[in-house]
Design an enzyme around this catalytic site. Structure first.
Site, PDB file in Angstrom:
ATOM      1  CG  HIS A 150      63.779  16.488  51.376  1.00 40.83           C
ATOM      2  ND1 HIS A 150      64.237  16.491  52.675  1.00 40.83           N
ATOM      3  CD2 HIS A 150      63.515  17.779  51.082  1.00 40.83           C
ATOM      4  CE1 HIS A 150      64.250  17.727  53.145  1.00 40.83           C
ATOM      5  NE2 HIS A 150      63.808  18.529  52.193  1.00 40.83           N
ATOM      6  CB  CYS A 187      61.549  20.796  50.821  1.00 36.88           C
ATOM      7  SG  CYS A 187      62.867  21.163  49.642  1.00 36.88           S
TER       8      CYS A 187
END
Length: 239
Positions: A194, A209
């Site tokens: 992301h 992440c």
């Protein structure tokens, strides 16, 4: 000695006028931008442990001595990439970011030269934790990237191994960290590709992440689909 009633009234009127002026003037000063500004931390005069290397990276005179120009340029780099304290000290954290950038640049357009990302799965997103790089390939053909990324910090490491994209959310919001995660593509539990605001080189790293620059994350969003392979390998510096 006492004062007359008239004199007392005049004193009271002056006090009221002074109080009214102060109360009105304060908000006006705020609106005019006259609020005090905290002073920025002083630019250090100390020579850092990686002074020459940092000077060379920034194109400065490599004499190993801290100058006002050195401090200004180092401090600008630190501010841009979220390195704290941003006082212009050429220490190991600042050099660590620069050294990583050098390694990423050296990857060129052949990031899988060592063959550590599988070439027998068709389209696959590769994540090299050691060099903090990610790219998409199809067999041996480079499709997109390589892009610099920011993966999990110490104790929040991005998990290695063979994965698959299983859920995509263009405008995801993390309820765990109360932050926007645009272009989220989840491949291992709560770990996802992301985009983030700010620098992907900002230490110490994510909570697992694979953080990307907005344009890079948007490119991944257009190319990847649910079921696509992801391969994560290596080890992030500092973990």
């Amino acid at each position: 000695m006492g004062i007359s009633a008239a004199t007392g009234r005049r004193h009271r009127r002056r006090l009221v006028a002074l109080f009214t002026t102060a109360v009105v003037a304060a908000p006006l000063a705020v609106l005019a931008g006259a609020t005090p500004v905290q002073a920025a931390p002083a630019c250090t005069k100390s020579t850092g442990s990686h002074q020459k290397k940092v000077e060379g990276f920034l194109g400065l005179k490599t004499d190993g001595r801290q100058s006002a120009e050195d401090c200004k340029k180092i401090r600008s780099f630190q501010t841009k990439h979220g390195i704290r304290p941003n006082i212009g000290y050429a220490g190991p954290v600042t050099w660590g970011v620069m050294n990583l950038m050098n390694k990423q640049k050296a990857a060129g357009k052949n990031p899988n030269k060592a063959g550590k990302c599988p070439t027998n799965k068709g389209r696959i997103a590769c994540v090299d934790l050691t060099r903090q790089l990610s790219w998409i390939q199809d067999g041996k053909k480079l499709v997109k990237g390589p892009f610099p990324v920011r993966t999990g910090r110490d104790r929040y490491e991005t998990r290695t191994g063979a994965k698959k994209v299983y859920w995509r959310n263009r405008n995801h919001w993390s309820t765990l960290y109360d932050v926007a995660m645009p272009y989220s593509q989840f491949f291992d539990g709560g770990q996802a590709f992301h985009s983030i605001k700010g620098s992907v080189w900002s230490p110490p790293g994510s909570h697992g992440c694979v953080n990307m620059r907005p344009a890079d994350a948007a490119a991944y969003w257009k190319l990847l689909r649910n079921g696509d392979d992801v391969h994560v390998y290596g080890r992030k510096p500092g973990t």
